[in-house]
Write a protein that holds these residues in place. Structure first.
Motif, PDB file in Angstrom:
ATOM      1  N   SER A  58       0.811  -1.218   0.000  1.00  0.00           N
ATOM      2  CA  SER A  58       0.000   0.000   0.000  1.00  0.00           C
ATOM      3  C   SER A  58       0.843   1.267   0.000  1.00  0.00           C
ATOM      4  O   SER A  58       0.352   2.342  -0.358  1.00  0.00           O
ATOM      5  CB  SER A  58      -0.907   0.015   1.235  1.00  0.00           C
ATOM      6  N   VAL A  59       2.114   1.163   0.403  1.00  0.00           N
ATOM      7  CA  VAL A  59       2.952   2.359   0.554  1.00  0.00           C
ATOM      8  C   VAL A  59       3.291   2.940  -0.818  1.00  0.00           C
ATOM      9  O   VAL A  59       3.866   2.251  -1.662  1.00  0.00           O
ATOM     10  CB  VAL A  59       4.246   2.020   1.317  1.00  0.00           C
ATOM     11  N   TYR A  63       7.478   7.121  -0.836  1.00  0.00           N
ATOM     12  CA  TYR A  63       7.717   6.981   0.599  1.00  0.00           C
ATOM     13  C   TYR A  63       8.269   5.609   0.984  1.00  0.00           C
ATOM     14  O   TYR A  63       8.453   5.335   2.170  1.00  0.00           O
ATOM     15  CB  TYR A  63       6.417   7.244   1.366  1.00  0.00           C
ATOM     16  N   ALA A 264       5.703  10.725   6.160  1.00  0.00           N
ATOM     17  CA  ALA A 264       5.452   9.311   6.464  1.00  0.00           C
ATOM     18  C   ALA A 264       5.876   9.046   7.894  1.00  0.00           C
ATOM     19  O   ALA A 264       6.721   9.760   8.446  1.00  0.00           O
ATOM     20  CB  ALA A 264       6.218   8.410   5.495  1.00  0.00           C
ATOM     21  N   TRP A 289      -2.009   6.860   7.808  1.00  0.00           N
ATOM     22  CA  TRP A 289      -1.167   5.677   7.911  1.00  0.00           C
ATOM     23  C   TRP A 289      -1.564   4.884   9.155  1.00  0.00           C
ATOM     24  O   TRP A 289      -2.063   5.456  10.130  1.00  0.00           O
ATOM     25  CB  TRP A 289       0.300   6.070   8.040  1.00  0.00           C
ATOM     26  N   ARG A 297       1.437   0.829   7.177  1.00  0.00           N
ATOM     27  CA  ARG A 297       0.554   0.738   6.016  1.00  0.00           C
ATOM     28  C   ARG A 297       0.019   2.117   5.677  1.00  0.00           C
ATOM     29  O   ARG A 297      -0.285   2.916   6.571  1.00  0.00           O
ATOM     30  CB  ARG A 297      -0.619  -0.210   6.286  1.00  0.00           C
ATOM     31  N   TRP A 298      -0.106   2.376   4.392  1.00  0.00           N
ATOM     32  CA  TRP A 298      -0.718   3.625   3.929  1.00  0.00           C
ATOM     33  C   TRP A 298      -2.197   3.344   3.695  1.00  0.00           C
ATOM     34  O   TRP A 298      -2.559   2.370   3.017  1.00  0.00           O
ATOM     35  CB  TRP A 298      -0.061   4.084   2.636  1.00  0.00           C
ATOM     36  N   GLU A 301      -5.319   8.865   0.856  1.00  0.00           N
ATOM     37  CA  GLU A 301      -4.782  10.191   0.561  1.00  0.00           C
ATOM     38  C   GLU A 301      -5.368  11.203   1.537  1.00  0.00           C
ATOM     39  O   GLU A 301      -6.404  10.959   2.158  1.00  0.00           O
ATOM     40  CB  GLU A 301      -5.122  10.583  -0.879  1.00  0.00           C
TER      41      GLU A 301
END
Length: 306
Positions: A58-59, A63, A264, A289, A297-298, A301
């Motif tokens: 997911s990142v 980043y 991040a 995050w 994990r991202w 947005e």
């Protein structure tokens, strides 16, 4: 940029014994002092630590390096912190600290293996103008129950060249003016190699003094180049003190915080998640995050502001 890795000092102790007689520098001048003014450390090997962590899919690409660094260093910080308090308990229980309290200056916890599970914790002191270690504690975290071996050095052994450099840095930067969010701080001082260049990295970690209050702000990182051409980089995790009161949370309940100094999560977020055994959400200018069990994990947005 390459990910900077810790340089284990276990392999350097024997190589650097000759450096102990090199001229030292005043503590207040270390950030403005060139490598050659401190000690001759040119004979050390650049040992790349192989401790790695998987990056969640997911990142976002911009980043991924930052997240990789955060996960590696956050895990190492967690293990270092555990090794340091186990070693401290051991020397206190053995009465070693009491015998050297008048000259004691702190400790240095150094990673000894590529996996970050074996540590040597040197308890440092001043014998006149000479830096010494009055005890060395070997901590093996690989087993289900940590294996701890304590050695009181009689007489205290002289610090190696790198140990002296790390001690200077630890004391110097602990005295500087920066946001303090706890009465007690635990320092982490390490040598790093980044693209063949050596740095000393000092981190200041606020201690958890109350079981139901978790410090989330006031973490600091100082990156000190051991060569000409770069200045000291100071990163402050937060611009104010953040303290989580867990008495209002359920056992497994998570919490959230907003960071304005980074896009991040950093090693400090990974460290606190592992240390406090709680997941937490982080909001930055790059979105939201989740930090949990040492992984980042991202999630999404950033929301558009009306």
């Amino acid at each position: 940029m390459a990910i900077p890795y810790r340089l284990p000092l276990g392999a350097c102790f024997l190589m650097l014994t000759a450096c102990a007689a090199s001229p030292s520098v005043p503590l207040v001048d270390i950030e403005n002092t060139s490598k050659s003014d401190v000690h001759d450390t040119s004979d050390t090997d650049d040992v790349a630590v192989t401790l790695t962590t998987a990056i969640d899919v997911s990142v976002p690409p911009p980043y991924r390096k930052q997240v990789e660094y955060a996960q590696i260093e956050g895990l190492s910080l967690f293990r270092e912190d555990r090794a340091a308090w186990l070693a401290t308990d051991a020397v206190v229980a053995a009465g070693i600290v009491d015998r050297h309290r008048s000259m004691a200056t702190g400790w240095l916890a150094q990673q000894q293996d590529a996996d970050g599970r074996i540590w040597n914790v040197a308890f440092t002191a001043k014998d006149g103008e000479q830096g010494v270690a009055y005890a060395d504690v070997h901590v093996d975290l690989a087993a289900s129950e940590p294996i701890i071996s304590t050695q009181e050095n009689t007489p205290p052994r002289r610090l190696s060249g790198w140990e002296e450099v790390l001690t200077y840095a630890r004391i110097a930067f602990s005295k500087k003016e920066w946001l303090r969010c706890a009465d007690t701080y635990n320092p982490s001082t390490q040598v790093f190699v980044d693209e063949g260049r050596k740095y000393v990295v000092v981190r200041m970690l606020p201690a958890q003094l109350k079981p139901d209050h978790l410090p989330m702000g006031g973490f600091h990182r100082f990156k000190i180049p051991m060569f000409e051409g770069e200045s000291v980089d100071h990163f402050a995790q937060t611009s104010s003190c953040i303290d989580i009161d867990t008495s209002a949370l359920d056992t497994n309940e998570s919490f959230g915080m907003t960071l304005t100094t980074t896009s991040a999560p950093t090693e400090f977020d990974v460290f606190t998640s592992l240390s406090y055994r709680r997941p937490h959400y982080v909001i930055t200018d790059a979105g939201s995050w989740l930090v949990e069990n040492g992984k980042i994990r991202w999630l999404s947005e950033p929301k558009e502001t009306p």
